[in-house]
Design an enzyme around this catalytic site. Structure first.
Site, PDB file in Angstrom:
ATOM      1  N   HIS A  30     -16.461  -5.863  -3.237  1.00  0.00           N
ATOM      2  CA  HIS A  30     -16.327  -4.406  -2.476  1.00  0.00           C
ATOM      3  C   HIS A  30     -14.924  -3.457  -2.783  1.00  0.00           C
ATOM      4  CE1 HIS A  30     -16.379  -1.655   0.951  1.00  0.00           C
ATOM      5  NE2 HIS A  30     -17.517  -2.327   1.526  1.00  0.00           N
ATOM      6  N   GLY A  38       3.561   9.665   4.117  1.00  0.00           N
ATOM      7  CA  GLY A  38       4.106   8.716   3.442  1.00  0.00           C
ATOM      8  C   GLY A  38       4.674   8.998   1.802  1.00  0.00           C
ATOM      9  N   PRO A  39       5.130   8.054   1.010  1.00  0.00           N
ATOM     10  CA  PRO A  39       5.731   8.455  -0.279  1.00  0.00           C
ATOM     11  C   PRO A  39       4.402   9.079  -1.121  1.00  0.00           C
ATOM     12  CG  PRO A  39       5.467   6.230  -0.189  1.00  0.00           C
ATOM     13  CD  PRO A  39       4.995   6.716   1.268  1.00  0.00           C
ATOM     14  N   LYS A  92       0.525  -2.629  -2.096  1.00  0.00           N
ATOM     15  CA  LYS A  92       0.155  -2.355  -0.882  1.00  0.00           C
ATOM     16  C   LYS A  92      -1.181  -1.433  -1.226  1.00  0.00           C
ATOM     17  CE  LYS A  92       4.370  -2.351   1.585  1.00  0.00           C
ATOM     18  NZ  LYS A  92       5.528  -1.415   2.364  1.00  0.00           N
ATOM     19  N   GLY A  93      -1.105  -0.672  -2.273  1.00  0.00           N
ATOM     20  CA  GLY A  93      -2.119   0.426  -2.454  1.00  0.00           C
ATOM     21  C   GLY A  93      -1.908   1.868  -1.419  1.00  0.00           C
TER      22      GLY A  93
END
Length: 306
Positions: free
Chosen positions: A90, A179-180, A187-188
């Protein structure tokens, strides 16, 4: 059945084989009994698990139990799972691949969208994960599939129609909403949205011919000239099984039965055998019923302790 002020959140995590990690994630969720996990759907071949939480939302969409519960689950997931060691059939963009909020009645879509945006801000700043918004949570109503296409989500990146590891590069083609601007490979990235209810319906086709099943999948989807408000893709699901995995964007208009018949007609043309499809989650009504049952059980247990 009363549905006032109920919100729903679906959390999709890229892991199902690491039972110890899932136990820790579920333990974190139990700290918020007012926002219980009402359904859990695991698939070891896909290496993916989906949790469905239901909760009363209250007047403040930002300070609510549902948001706090999901944040803790996400935090633990990033601590326990390394996307660089992940593989499955998936697609996924991150350890926590996708979070979606829905209204179950009594509150507006905009209400749960505010919860989604607040959660994204916390994930981005506190967990330092690049986070993208879609649907009512995005200022332009951007769609989930448009984000995924930008990242090549629908194309396997390994042999055997598998998706493995994290992003191939820290460089992001899209600028995160929170976020960055880079992605850590372990983490992705994360996608969070708020949309009207969607049903997920998967139909097994007994074949190893991915080309043929992809052809069927394209002809099922609205994008491919098939059924309106249906998105679909072909995913390998074990030996001699490929599933046509469908998102039913307007399930009251086109449901699983109609999709099943359409796939069966197309499969007959291609001379491949079709199995009976299945939903990956409960219906809205059953989710609400189970939610109230869980809340009653928790209150009864607390009363006995007192």
């Amino acid at each position: 059945m009363l549905k006032q002020m109920l919100g729903c959140c679906k959390v999709y995590i890229s892991e199902s084989r690491n039972k110890a990690a899932l136990e820790v994630i579920e333990k974190a969720a139990k700290l918020y009994p007012n926002s219980p996990v009402v359904n859990k759907f695991e698939d070891e071949i896909y290496n993916r698990v989906g949790y469905t939480l239901v909760s009363e939302m209250g007047q403040n969409p930002i300070s609510c139990s549902l948001k706090s519960c999901v944040f803790e689950m996400v935090k633990v997931a990033f601590e326990e799972i390394d996307l660089e060691t992940h593989s499955g059939t998936h697609p996924r963009l991150g350890v926590v691949d996708h979070i979606c909020f829905h209204s179950l009645g009594g509150i507006s879509l905009d209400h749960v969208a505010e919860t989604a945006k607040s959660l994204a801000a916390d994930v981005g700043s506190k967990l330092q994960v690049a986070t993208f918004l879609y649907g009512a949570a995005h200022h332009e109503g951007r769609s989930l599939d448009s984000i995924r296409r930008e990242f090549g989500y629908f194309k396997p990146n390994s042999t055997g129609n598998q998706w493995t590891s994290g992003p191939r590069s820290e460089y992001l083609r899209l600028t995160p909403d929170e976020g960055p601007p880079q992605a850590l490979q372990r983490k992705g990235v994360l996608v969070i949205g708020a949309i009207r209810w969607v049903d997920n319906y998967n139909i097994p086709i007994f074949s190893n011919d991915m080309t043929t099943v992809r052809k069927i999948s394209r002809r099922v989807s609205g994008r491919g000239g098939g059924l309106a408000a249906v998105q679909s893709m072909a995913l390998a699901h074990g030996n001699k099984v490929i599933e046509v995995a469908c998102n039913l964007l307007e399930p009251s208009r086109i449901g699983g039965d109609e999709v099943q018949l359409h796939v069966e007609r197309l499969a007959k043309e291609e001379r491949v055998e079709v199995g009976k499809g299945y939903y990956t989650d409960l219906s809205q009504d059953i989710l609400v019923e189970k939610y109230f049952e869980l809340i009653r059980t928790a209150k009864d247990a607390l009363a006995k302790v007192d």
